[in-house]
Design an enzyme around this catalytic site. Structure first.
Site, PDB file in Angstrom:
ATOM      1  N   ASP A  53       0.761  -1.042  -0.145  1.00  0.00           N
ATOM      2  CA  ASP A  53      -0.212  -0.216  -0.124  1.00  0.00           C
ATOM      3  C   ASP A  53       0.595   1.335   0.123  1.00  0.00           C
ATOM      4  O   ASP A  53       2.199   0.726   0.303  1.00  0.00           O
ATOM      5  CB  ASP A  53      -0.972   0.471   1.285  1.00  0.00           C
ATOM      6  CG  ASP A  53      -2.201  -0.755   1.201  1.00  0.00           C
ATOM      7  OD1 ASP A  53      -2.454  -1.437   0.429  1.00  0.00           O
ATOM      8  OD2 ASP A  53      -2.476  -1.048   1.866  1.00  0.00           O
ATOM      9  N   HIS A 111       3.549   7.714 -14.426  1.00  0.00           N
ATOM     10  CA  HIS A 111       4.796   6.862 -13.762  1.00  0.00           C
ATOM     11  C   HIS A 111       4.780   5.336 -13.818  1.00  0.00           C
ATOM     12  O   HIS A 111       3.472   5.006 -14.878  1.00  0.00           O
ATOM     13  CB  HIS A 111       4.797   7.664 -12.438  1.00  0.00           C
ATOM     14  CG  HIS A 111       4.844   8.185 -11.903  1.00  0.00           C
ATOM     15  ND1 HIS A 111       4.619   8.703 -10.367  1.00  0.00           N
ATOM     16  CD2 HIS A 111       5.592   9.621 -12.545  1.00  0.00           C
ATOM     17  CE1 HIS A 111       5.195   9.641 -10.596  1.00  0.00           C
ATOM     18  NE2 HIS A 111       6.398  10.326 -11.244  1.00  0.00           N
ATOM     19  N   LYS A 159      -2.884  -1.180 -10.245  1.00  0.00           N
ATOM     20  CA  LYS A 159      -3.053  -0.075  -8.913  1.00  0.00           C
ATOM     21  C   LYS A 159      -4.269  -0.095  -8.613  1.00  0.00           C
ATOM     22  O   LYS A 159      -4.926  -0.090  -9.911  1.00  0.00           O
ATOM     23  CB  LYS A 159      -2.443   1.084  -8.673  1.00  0.00           C
ATOM     24  CG  LYS A 159      -1.016   1.562  -9.328  1.00  0.00           C
ATOM     25  CD  LYS A 159      -0.202   2.602  -9.813  1.00  0.00           C
ATOM     26  CE  LYS A 159       1.474   2.339 -10.307  1.00  0.00           C
ATOM     27  NZ  LYS A 159       1.980   4.461 -10.601  1.00  0.00           N
ATOM     28  N   TYR A 208      -3.338   3.721  -2.221  1.00  0.00           N
ATOM     29  CA  TYR A 208      -3.123   2.683  -3.950  1.00  0.00           C
ATOM     30  C   TYR A 208      -2.400   1.555  -3.033  1.00  0.00           C
ATOM     31  O   TYR A 208      -1.467   1.865  -2.688  1.00  0.00           O
ATOM     32  CB  TYR A 208      -2.566   3.456  -5.158  1.00  0.00           C
ATOM     33  CG  TYR A 208      -1.591   4.003  -5.597  1.00  0.00           C
ATOM     34  CD1 TYR A 208      -0.048   3.572  -5.678  1.00  0.00           C
ATOM     35  CD2 TYR A 208      -1.309   5.457  -5.199  1.00  0.00           C
ATOM     36  CE1 TYR A 208       0.586   3.467  -5.876  1.00  0.00           C
ATOM     37  CE2 TYR A 208       0.420   5.732  -5.173  1.00  0.00           C
ATOM     38  CZ  TYR A 208       1.285   5.626  -5.454  1.00  0.00           C
ATOM     39  OH  TYR A 208       2.742   5.868  -5.841  1.00  0.00           O
ATOM     40  N   ASP A 240      11.322   1.911 -12.038  1.00  0.00           N
ATOM     41  CA  ASP A 240      10.638   2.931 -11.966  1.00  0.00           C
ATOM     42  C   ASP A 240      11.110   3.817 -13.384  1.00  0.00           C
ATOM     43  O   ASP A 240      12.163   3.862 -14.093  1.00  0.00           O
ATOM     44  CB  ASP A 240      10.929   3.616 -10.359  1.00  0.00           C
ATOM     45  CG  ASP A 240      10.399   4.994 -10.638  1.00  0.00           C
ATOM     46  OD1 ASP A 240       9.135   4.621 -10.293  1.00  0.00           O
ATOM     47  OD2 ASP A 240      10.873   5.728 -10.135  1.00  0.00           O
ATOM     48  N   ASP A 265       9.586  14.144 -13.172  1.00  0.00           N
ATOM     49  CA  ASP A 265       8.177  15.013 -13.955  1.00  0.00           C
ATOM     50  C   ASP A 265       8.468  15.621 -14.903  1.00  0.00           C
ATOM     51  O   ASP A 265       8.554  15.664 -16.241  1.00  0.00           O
ATOM     52  CB  ASP A 265       7.333  14.796 -12.840  1.00  0.00           C
ATOM     53  CG  ASP A 265       6.631  13.585 -12.747  1.00  0.00           C
ATOM     54  OD1 ASP A 265       7.078  12.332 -12.503  1.00  0.00           O
ATOM     55  OD2 ASP A 265       6.082  13.314 -11.239  1.00  0.00           O
TER      56      ASP A 265
END
Length: 186
Positions: A47, A62, A72, A132, A143, A167
């Site tokens: 989580d 992402h 997710k 999430y 990642d 980002d």
């Protein structure tokens, strides 16, 4: 639990039932048997919880590459967000298509983001919290991110978003090589 099927295959919105009385409400936000009854067989292993102080904070787009790709189940537990998914499965008939859904603490709606989709959200007000569940643990080497403004997504923001360095410097969708392949559904 009610379910809304969306135009991008395998993307679902869940609306958990709330039981209200004079004290407030109670809701089962996730129950594996309910999801299995809907044909969703996922094993959540972690989580995550994020807090964004400012309205207009944008996190995304992402992903985690295989073998740590994540499904997710996303919900906003404080405030409101515009949550976005992008089909990143090479060979998919909807490759590069995006879908946005408003999630807020008041409605309790949740968005199921299948692996193979990019994910991001923009906060629509200050002091937002997003929680999430994911089906794979975080793996730093897997990642990744795609630039948030490279797909003509209407984020509904009135000014430039608050972004992380990750980002701001992510590659544009057209310049990015997707690690995901379409296999006719998930």
């Amino acid at each position: 639990m009610k379910v809304e099927r969306k135009e991008l295959k395998d993307v679902l919105v869940f609306i958990p039932k709330r039981f209200q009385d004079e004290r407030g409400w109670f809701s089962e936000t996730w129950k594996s048997s309910d999801l299995k009854d809907l044909g969703v067989n996922l094993d959540f292993v972690q989580d995550n919880h994020s807090y964004s102080a400012d309205s207009g904070t944008l996190r995304g787009l992402h992903y985690q590459a295989p073998p740590f790709a994540q499904d997710k189940l996303v919900r906003c537990t404080r405030g409101s967000i515009f949550d976005v998914v992008v089909d990143a499965r090479v060979g998919s008939p909807t490759y590069g298509h995006w879908l946005g859904v408003e999630l807020d603490a008041k409605s309790g709606k949740q968005l199921l983001v299948p692996n193979g989709f990019l994910h991001g959200f923009a906060t629509l007000e200050a002091d937002c919290e997003v929680q999430y569940k994911v089906t794979a643990p975080y793996d730093a080497a897997s990642d990744g991110a795609v630039r948030w403004d490279s797909l003509d997504i209407d984020w509904g923001l009135e000014s430039a978003p608050v972004l992380s360095v990750k980002d701001e410097t992510a590659p544009r969708f057209a310049d990015w090589k997707s690690p995901f392949r379409y296999e006719g559904g998930q």
